[in-house]
Design a protein around this motif. Structure first.
Motif, PDB file in Angstrom:
ATOM      1  N   TRP A  84       5.262 -16.021 -15.110  1.00 18.71           N
ATOM      2  CA  TRP A  84       4.599 -15.300 -16.411  1.00 18.71           C
ATOM      3  C   TRP A  84       3.082 -15.768 -16.526  1.00 18.71           C
ATOM      4  O   TRP A  84       2.196 -14.949 -16.751  1.00 18.71           O
ATOM      5  CB  TRP A  84       5.452 -15.873 -17.666  1.00 18.71           C
ATOM      6  CG  TRP A  84       4.793 -15.540 -19.028  1.00 18.71           C
ATOM      7  CD1 TRP A  84       4.933 -14.301 -19.368  1.00 18.71           C
ATOM      8  CD2 TRP A  84       3.828 -15.905 -19.675  1.00 18.71           C
ATOM      9  NE1 TRP A  84       4.168 -14.181 -20.659  1.00 18.71           N
ATOM     10  CE2 TRP A  84       3.470 -15.198 -20.766  1.00 18.71           C
ATOM     11  CE3 TRP A  84       3.131 -17.528 -19.515  1.00 18.71           C
ATOM     12  CZ2 TRP A  84       2.407 -15.620 -21.812  1.00 18.71           C
ATOM     13  CZ3 TRP A  84       2.195 -17.787 -20.603  1.00 18.71           C
ATOM     14  CH2 TRP A  84       1.821 -17.004 -21.678  1.00 18.71           C
ATOM     15  N   PHE A  85       2.889 -17.184 -16.242  1.00 16.04           N
ATOM     16  CA  PHE A  85       1.439 -17.945 -16.337  1.00 16.04           C
ATOM     17  C   PHE A  85       0.584 -17.257 -15.294  1.00 16.04           C
ATOM     18  O   PHE A  85      -0.512 -16.831 -15.734  1.00 16.04           O
ATOM     19  CB  PHE A  85       1.670 -19.223 -15.939  1.00 16.04           C
ATOM     20  CG  PHE A  85       0.316 -19.921 -15.942  1.00 16.04           C
ATOM     21  CD1 PHE A  85      -0.339 -20.236 -17.182  1.00 16.04           C
ATOM     22  CD2 PHE A  85      -0.268 -20.222 -14.986  1.00 16.04           C
ATOM     23  CE1 PHE A  85      -1.630 -20.941 -17.087  1.00 16.04           C
ATOM     24  CE2 PHE A  85      -1.652 -20.977 -14.937  1.00 16.04           C
ATOM     25  CZ  PHE A  85      -2.034 -21.358 -16.016  1.00 16.04           C
ATOM     26  N   SER A  86       1.114 -16.835 -14.119  1.00 17.88           N
ATOM     27  CA  SER A  86       0.213 -16.199 -13.000  1.00 17.88           C
ATOM     28  C   SER A  86       0.030 -14.742 -13.412  1.00 17.88           C
ATOM     29  O   SER A  86      -1.037 -14.148 -12.814  1.00 17.88           O
ATOM     30  CB  SER A  86       0.926 -16.474 -11.639  1.00 17.88           C
ATOM     31  OG  SER A  86       1.752 -15.831 -11.417  1.00 17.88           O
ATOM     32  N   GLU A  87       0.802 -14.112 -14.011  1.00 12.88           N
ATOM     33  CA  GLU A  87       0.780 -12.602 -14.318  1.00 12.88           C
ATOM     34  C   GLU A  87       0.294 -12.278 -15.522  1.00 12.88           C
ATOM     35  O   GLU A  87      -0.354 -11.144 -15.999  1.00 12.88           O
ATOM     36  CB  GLU A  87       1.979 -11.892 -14.178  1.00 12.88           C
ATOM     37  CG  GLU A  87       2.530 -11.895 -12.479  1.00 12.88           C
ATOM     38  CD  GLU A  87       3.983 -11.168 -12.509  1.00 12.88           C
ATOM     39  OE1 GLU A  87       4.592 -10.840 -13.517  1.00 12.88           O
ATOM     40  OE2 GLU A  87       4.525 -11.363 -11.269  1.00 12.88           O
ATOM     41  N   SER A  88      -0.069 -13.356 -16.629  1.00 17.29           N
ATOM     42  CA  SER A  88      -0.400 -12.942 -17.928  1.00 17.29           C
ATOM     43  C   SER A  88      -2.097 -13.336 -17.816  1.00 17.29           C
ATOM     44  O   SER A  88      -2.623 -14.025 -17.066  1.00 17.29           O
ATOM     45  CB  SER A  88       0.024 -14.071 -19.026  1.00 17.29           C
ATOM     46  OG  SER A  88       1.385 -13.594 -18.812  1.00 17.29           O
ATOM     47  N   GLY A  89      -2.592 -12.605 -18.875  1.00 20.12           N
ATOM     48  CA  GLY A  89      -4.066 -13.080 -19.346  1.00 20.12           C
ATOM     49  C   GLY A  89      -4.234 -14.235 -19.706  1.00 20.12           C
ATOM     50  O   GLY A  89      -3.293 -14.722 -20.299  1.00 20.12           O
ATOM     51  N   VAL A  90      -5.606 -14.788 -19.633  1.00 17.51           N
ATOM     52  CA  VAL A  90      -5.844 -16.297 -20.369  1.00 17.51           C
ATOM     53  C   VAL A  90      -5.649 -16.139 -21.835  1.00 17.51           C
ATOM     54  O   VAL A  90      -5.038 -17.090 -22.365  1.00 17.51           O
ATOM     55  CB  VAL A  90      -7.338 -16.452 -19.898  1.00 17.51           C
ATOM     56  CG1 VAL A  90      -7.741 -17.933 -20.457  1.00 17.51           C
ATOM     57  CG2 VAL A  90      -7.416 -16.510 -18.351  1.00 17.51           C
ATOM     58  N   ARG A  91      -5.917 -15.129 -22.414  1.00 20.97           N
ATOM     59  CA  ARG A  91      -5.739 -15.010 -23.902  1.00 20.97           C
ATOM     60  C   ARG A  91      -4.160 -15.108 -24.136  1.00 20.97           C
ATOM     61  O   ARG A  91      -3.843 -16.159 -25.164  1.00 20.97           O
ATOM     62  CB  ARG A  91      -6.201 -13.719 -24.365  1.00 20.97           C
ATOM     63  CG  ARG A  91      -5.910 -13.814 -25.892  1.00 20.97           C
ATOM     64  CD  ARG A  91      -6.465 -12.283 -26.593  1.00 20.97           C
ATOM     65  NE  ARG A  91      -6.412 -12.235 -27.999  1.00 20.97           N
ATOM     66  CZ  ARG A  91      -4.749 -12.107 -28.346  1.00 20.97           C
ATOM     67  NH1 ARG A  91      -3.849 -12.292 -27.712  1.00 20.97           N
ATOM     68  NH2 ARG A  91      -4.817 -12.191 -29.843  1.00 20.97           N
ATOM     69  N   GLU A  92      -3.392 -14.612 -23.603  1.00 20.27           N
ATOM     70  CA  GLU A  92      -2.187 -14.512 -23.764  1.00 20.27           C
ATOM     71  C   GLU A  92      -1.352 -16.029 -23.518  1.00 20.27           C
ATOM     72  O   GLU A  92      -0.372 -16.321 -24.555  1.00 20.27           O
ATOM     73  CB  GLU A  92      -1.011 -13.586 -22.777  1.00 20.27           C
ATOM     74  CG  GLU A  92      -1.191 -12.030 -23.250  1.00 20.27           C
ATOM     75  CD  GLU A  92      -0.577 -11.432 -22.062  1.00 20.27           C
ATOM     76  OE1 GLU A  92       0.612 -11.127 -22.246  1.00 20.27           O
ATOM     77  OE2 GLU A  92      -1.267 -11.155 -21.051  1.00 20.27           O
ATOM     78  N   VAL A  93      -1.781 -16.677 -22.525  1.00 12.84           N
ATOM     79  CA  VAL A  93      -1.376 -17.977 -22.051  1.00 12.84           C
ATOM     80  C   VAL A  93      -1.873 -18.904 -23.382  1.00 12.84           C
ATOM     81  O   VAL A  93      -1.168 -19.844 -23.731  1.00 12.84           O
ATOM     82  CB  VAL A  93      -1.877 -18.388 -20.713  1.00 12.84           C
ATOM     83  CG1 VAL A  93      -1.676 -19.948 -20.539  1.00 12.84           C
ATOM     84  CG2 VAL A  93      -1.419 -17.441 -19.608  1.00 12.84           C
ATOM     85  N   ALA A  94      -3.274 -18.793 -23.794  1.00 10.89           N
ATOM     86  CA  ALA A  94      -3.750 -19.578 -24.700  1.00 10.89           C
ATOM     87  C   ALA A  94      -2.738 -19.387 -26.079  1.00 10.89           C
ATOM     88  O   ALA A  94      -2.542 -20.360 -26.932  1.00 10.89           O
ATOM     89  CB  ALA A  94      -5.344 -19.287 -24.949  1.00 10.89           C
ATOM     90  N   VAL A  95      -2.475 -18.292 -26.451  1.00 12.02           N
ATOM     91  CA  VAL A  95      -1.922 -18.015 -27.678  1.00 12.02           C
ATOM     92  C   VAL A  95      -0.432 -18.451 -27.667  1.00 12.02           C
ATOM     93  O   VAL A  95       0.107 -19.150 -28.454  1.00 12.02           O
ATOM     94  CB  VAL A  95      -1.810 -16.348 -27.806  1.00 12.02           C
ATOM     95  CG1 VAL A  95      -0.636 -16.177 -28.918  1.00 12.02           C
ATOM     96  CG2 VAL A  95      -2.997 -15.880 -28.439  1.00 12.02           C
ATOM     97  N   LEU A  96       0.356 -18.474 -26.471  1.00  9.38           N
ATOM     98  CA  LEU A  96       1.618 -19.071 -26.227  1.00  9.38           C
ATOM     99  C   LEU A  96       1.652 -20.431 -26.188  1.00  9.38           C
ATOM    100  O   LEU A  96       2.280 -21.131 -26.952  1.00  9.38           O
ATOM    101  CB  LEU A  96       2.170 -18.635 -24.996  1.00  9.38           C
ATOM    102  CG  LEU A  96       3.571 -19.179 -24.838  1.00  9.38           C
ATOM    103  CD1 LEU A  96       4.688 -18.733 -25.628  1.00  9.38           C
ATOM    104  CD2 LEU A  96       4.040 -19.194 -23.419  1.00  9.38           C
ATOM    105  N   LEU A  97       0.498 -21.139 -25.534  1.00  7.90           N
ATOM    106  CA  LEU A  97       0.190 -22.511 -25.742  1.00  7.90           C
ATOM    107  C   LEU A  97       0.200 -23.007 -27.096  1.00  7.90           C
ATOM    108  O   LEU A  97       0.805 -24.015 -27.534  1.00  7.90           O
ATOM    109  CB  LEU A  97      -0.655 -23.169 -24.804  1.00  7.90           C
ATOM    110  CG  LEU A  97      -0.391 -22.837 -23.316  1.00  7.90           C
ATOM    111  CD1 LEU A  97      -1.725 -23.450 -22.626  1.00  7.90           C
ATOM    112  CD2 LEU A  97       0.436 -23.866 -23.053  1.00  7.90           C
ATOM    113  N   ALA A  98      -0.560 -22.399 -27.948  1.00 11.16           N
ATOM    114  CA  ALA A  98      -0.962 -22.667 -29.547  1.00 11.16           C
ATOM    115  C   ALA A  98       0.641 -22.450 -29.967  1.00 11.16           C
ATOM    116  O   ALA A  98       0.790 -23.475 -30.742  1.00 11.16           O
ATOM    117  CB  ALA A  98      -1.745 -21.807 -30.076  1.00 11.16           C
TER     118      ALA A  98
END
Length: 182
Positions: free
Chosen positions: A75-89
């Motif tokens: 998921w991390f490698s296929e997602s955009g940076v914004r998506e990853v940031a929102v999920l981490l938040a």
């Protein structure tokens, strides 16, 4: 989707693939002459491997240790940076979020509000407050804190959390003002 047993093995495999792509690009005789798209596929494979290696670098910073969670990494490698940031938040992974924001400031600059708003209102302010001064100007910080306090109270009723945010942010803002006046 299979992954090698650890980050180091994954890095070695990626570098091996990149070396093979470079060799194929340098010595076109290894490519099938009848295959018009072979060169393009080699370039695309190298691009994907470079992107994977870059994401592995970031994954290592965010999630230390040699183990790789295959589902999370895919998921991390296929997602955009914004998506990853929102999920981490949303998962209250504030330390990992800080590292991601540090690594991709330009990519995330326009999404800062969405990322910060994804932090649950139940998250203790001391966990995410260190992120704010580097992301928001003093005026934006004051406005965001005011909106956040209202949302905390309206959605959760956690007055102590709202007061904690006001106290910590007030101290931050006052410290910034004292530093600017000196």
């Amino acid at each position: 989707w299979r992954l090698p047993p650890g980050k180091e093995a994954m890095r070695l495999l990626t570098r091996f693939g990149l070396a093979r792509c470079a060799a194929a690009a340098a010595d076109r005789s290894v490519l099938d002459e009848d295959d018009a798209g072979a060169e393009q596929r080699v370039e695309e494979t190298a691009r994907v491997l470079r992107a994977r290696e870059e994401r592995l670098d970031v994954y290592e910073v965010l999630f230390p240790g040699d183990a790789i969670d295959p589902v999370r990494f895919r998921w991390f490698s296929e997602s955009g940076v914004r998506e990853v940031a929102v999920l981490l938040a949303a998962e209250e992974e504030c330390e990992a979020l800080a590292k991601l924001l540090e690594r991709y400031p330009d990519e995330l600059r326009s999404s800062v509000g969405d990322v910060l708003d994804a932090i649950p209102e139940t998250c203790r302010p001391k966990r995410y407050l260190p992120l704010l001064p580097s992301l928001l100007s003093e005026g934006d910080l004051a406005r965001w804190v005011a909106r956040r306090v209202e949302r905390i109270e309206a959605r959760t009723g956690l007055v102590d959390t709202a007061l904690e945010l006001l106290d910590l942010a007030g101290t931050r803002l006052a410290g910034g003002l004292r530093g600017a006046a000196a």
